[in-house]
Design an enzyme around this catalytic site. Structure first.
Site, PDB file in Angstrom:
ATOM      1  N   SER A 190     -29.126  33.768 -17.869  1.00 34.66           N
ATOM      2  CA  SER A 190     -29.517  33.291 -19.194  1.00 34.66           C
ATOM      3  C   SER A 190     -29.087  31.864 -19.497  1.00 34.66           C
ATOM      4  O   SER A 190     -29.729  31.194 -20.299  1.00 34.66           O
ATOM      5  CB  SER A 190     -28.971  34.228 -20.265  1.00 34.66           C
ATOM      6  OG  SER A 190     -27.559  34.292 -20.182  1.00 34.66           O
ATOM      7  N   HIS A 218     -34.041  38.770 -19.379  1.00 37.90           N
ATOM      8  CA  HIS A 218     -34.708  37.467 -19.524  1.00 37.90           C
ATOM      9  C   HIS A 218     -35.882  37.337 -18.547  1.00 37.90           C
ATOM     10  O   HIS A 218     -36.214  36.225 -18.133  1.00 37.90           O
ATOM     11  CB  HIS A 218     -33.703  36.333 -19.301  1.00 37.90           C
ATOM     12  CG  HIS A 218     -32.765  36.144 -20.455  1.00 37.90           C
ATOM     13  ND1 HIS A 218     -33.088  35.413 -21.579  1.00 37.90           N
ATOM     14  CD2 HIS A 218     -31.521  36.634 -20.670  1.00 37.90           C
ATOM     15  CE1 HIS A 218     -32.069  35.429 -22.428  1.00 37.90           C
ATOM     16  NE2 HIS A 218     -31.111  36.164 -21.906  1.00 37.90           N
ATOM     17  N   LYS A 249     -36.282  40.778 -26.679  1.00 37.01           N
ATOM     18  CA  LYS A 249     -36.641  39.415 -26.287  1.00 37.01           C
ATOM     19  C   LYS A 249     -38.176  39.332 -26.187  1.00 37.01           C
ATOM     20  O   LYS A 249     -38.843  39.258 -27.207  1.00 37.01           O
ATOM     21  CB  LYS A 249     -35.921  39.026 -24.990  1.00 37.01           C
ATOM     22  CG  LYS A 249     -34.413  38.919 -25.188  1.00 37.01           C
ATOM     23  CD  LYS A 249     -33.688  38.461 -23.956  1.00 37.01           C
ATOM     24  CE  LYS A 249     -32.240  38.095 -24.246  1.00 37.01           C
ATOM     25  NZ  LYS A 249     -31.390  39.193 -24.703  1.00 37.01           N
TER      26      LYS A 249
END
Lengths: 415, 81
Positions: A190, A218, A249
């Site tokens: 990240s 991610h 996310k």
């Protein structure tokens, strides 16, 4: 009174110490839906102003997508607001199981169990699946929640230098006497935005009889040709033993996470993972939204393709302007400044220019590695990125950093 | 450099630094961010195994592990207890 004056003084001093160390985290109030353009009140009480947001995890731009909002409304009407129970008492609806099935299909796994967040999935997984006879060997840059999860388990903890396959191999050799070995990695890291060398990790796992744990928070939804994640990108789809990922996310950005993988590992989480057992699961309204998100991204790669284009375009703009960026292919693009104060000043000046970005510095990243972490979204249009670049150039010129590399930046500003 | 210092220095160089880097006895490891509490775990295990000692968690502080010098002092203290 239990909270006495001595206690209050101690806490106040601690908070003051956090401020003095430059580590105090202020929240900026967003007065609009999450998107490429947002309205922000900062500092508190200041007039609300429009900004271009380049620091959200809204990778696919689905946080405020009309179809997702419609599905969430429909889910709210059909299944209500809350469950008022943990899963194994009376907190599981049909749509929770539907979402778990859909996530398994998307990720290419045998089974999935939802958690309130991916933080919870990581915190609960290791204790549920490993014992003192086992070892978890993690990349040193894995997410903090994995570190916490490993600490909560009885398994032996070990770690290898970031993405150093030689070092990982040494650790695997060292731990051949353990019952189970589990290699632990993020898919996309990240802070740096680089990808795990997952093909090599899987090869080593097969060579040394180890399981592979992947946190793909991610990556899920956009890394790989059809957005399945890092395992798709690295050609090892279907060969990962445990994947944790988030709905917070790219997949709509609300909240929730999961463990997805071998059915026995998933079942152990259902039976023993404490964050799953002792907490309500994802609210029905979010489940309904997430199901819609999976429909959207399974039907078309348009959004992840646009994100890929945006990331490449943004990387090109930064490089052309003379910024020092971390090379890579993900939509996490760190602009390296090395000095913590410069990173803070730079982010503040960008905000003045209408660009919302955040400076990261020690202890979030190693000392001397301060940066502005920029993150792209499929919600960004080319004009957003061009406007953001004009601001970056202006602020970069103000500090005289355009064209400077690491050595020159450190010479000029210190670490 | 005595044997214990050499043992600790070599391990730290191999475990935490990029190839070719050297570690000095006074170079800070934790306060400079080279070693964090997570990556410190294998170092503690290495010391316990190689030196045949048990380092109590209360003794495994950031300060005690911050330099080669401090680590060597910690090991000697535990050995003499």
């Amino acid at each position: 009174m239990a909270f006495n004056e001595a206690g209050r003084s101690w806490y106040q001093a601690e908070i003051q110490a956090i401020r003095a160390a430059g580590l105090f985290k202020d929240e900026r109030l967003i007065c609009s839906p999450q998107s490429a353009e947002i309205e922000v009140e900062f500092p508190a009480g200041a007039a609300v102003r429009k900004c271009i947001n380049i620091c959200a995890n809204n990778y696919l731009g689905l946080s405020s997508h009309p179809a997702v909002i419609r599905a969430a409304h429909a889910g709210l009407d059909a299944r209500g607001y809350g469950m008022s129970s943990v899963r194994f008492i009376c907190g599981t609806q049909d749509i929770h199981r539907q979402l778990e099935k859909r996530l398994s299909e998307f990720l290419g796994t045998e089974d999935t169990v939802l958690f309130p967040s991916c933080m919870d999935a990581n915190a609960g997984f290791f204790e549920a699946c490993l014992t003192e006879r086992d070892v978890a060997i993690a990349d040193r840059l894995v997410h903090a929640s994995i570190v916490d999860g490993m600490r909560l388990s009885k398994a032996i903890q070990d770690s290898y230098k970031h993405s150093d396959m030689g070092h990982l191999e040494e650790k695997l050799q060292e731990h051949q006497d353990k019952r189970f070995r589990m290699i632990v990695t993020d898919g996309v890291f990240s802070m740096d935005g680089d990808l795990a060398r997952l093909d090599e990790i899987v090869s080593l796992a097969e060579k040394y009889d180890a399981m592979v744990f992947l946190d793909d928070s991610h990556a899920t939804g956009f890394i790989g040709k059809t957005g399945r994640g890092t395992h798709e990108r690295c050609g090892v789809y279907g060969r990962i033993d445990a994947i944790t990922t988030t709905l917070g996310k790219a997949l709509g950005g609300a909240s929730g996470g999961c463990v997805s993988g071998r059915r026995e590992l998933v079942e152990m989480c259902r039976q023993r993972a404490r964050p799953f057992l002792f907490s309500n699961t994802v609210a029905p309204v979010i489940v309904a939204g997430a199901l819609q998100v999976l429909d959207l991204i399974s039907a078309s790669t348009e959004r992840r393709d646009k994100l890929e284009w945006n990331a490449a375009y943004w990387r090109g703009l930064l490089t052309e302007a003379g910024f020092d960026i971390k090379a890579g292919e993900s939509p996490i693009v760190p602009v390296m400044l090395y000095n913590a104060k410069l990173a803070q000043d730079f982010a503040r000046d960008l905000f003045t220019e209408g660009i919302y970005a955040v400076g990261f510095f020690f202890p979030v990243v190693p000392k001397g590695q301060a940066r502005i972490r920029t993150q792209l979204s499929a919600a960004h249009e080319k004009h957003h990125l061009d406007t953001a670049m004009a601001a970056f150039r202006k602020v970069g010129t103000k500090y005289g950093i355009l064209g400077l590399g690491r050595k020159e930046l450190i010479e000029k500003f210190g670490m | 450099m005595d044997d214990l210092t050499k043992l600790v220095s070599n391990y730290i160089a191999k475990e935490y630094l990029v190839e070719g880097s050297e570690v000095t006895e006074t170079m800070t490891l934790i306060s400079s961010g080279i070693v964090d509490s997570f990556s410190m775990v294998p170092l503690k295990r290495f010391l316990e195994k190689k030196c045949n000692i048990k380092i109590a968690d209360a003794c495994a502080t950031a300060e005690a592990f911050d330099t080669v010098q401090n680590i060597v002092a910690l090991v000697r203290r535990v050995q003499n207890e």
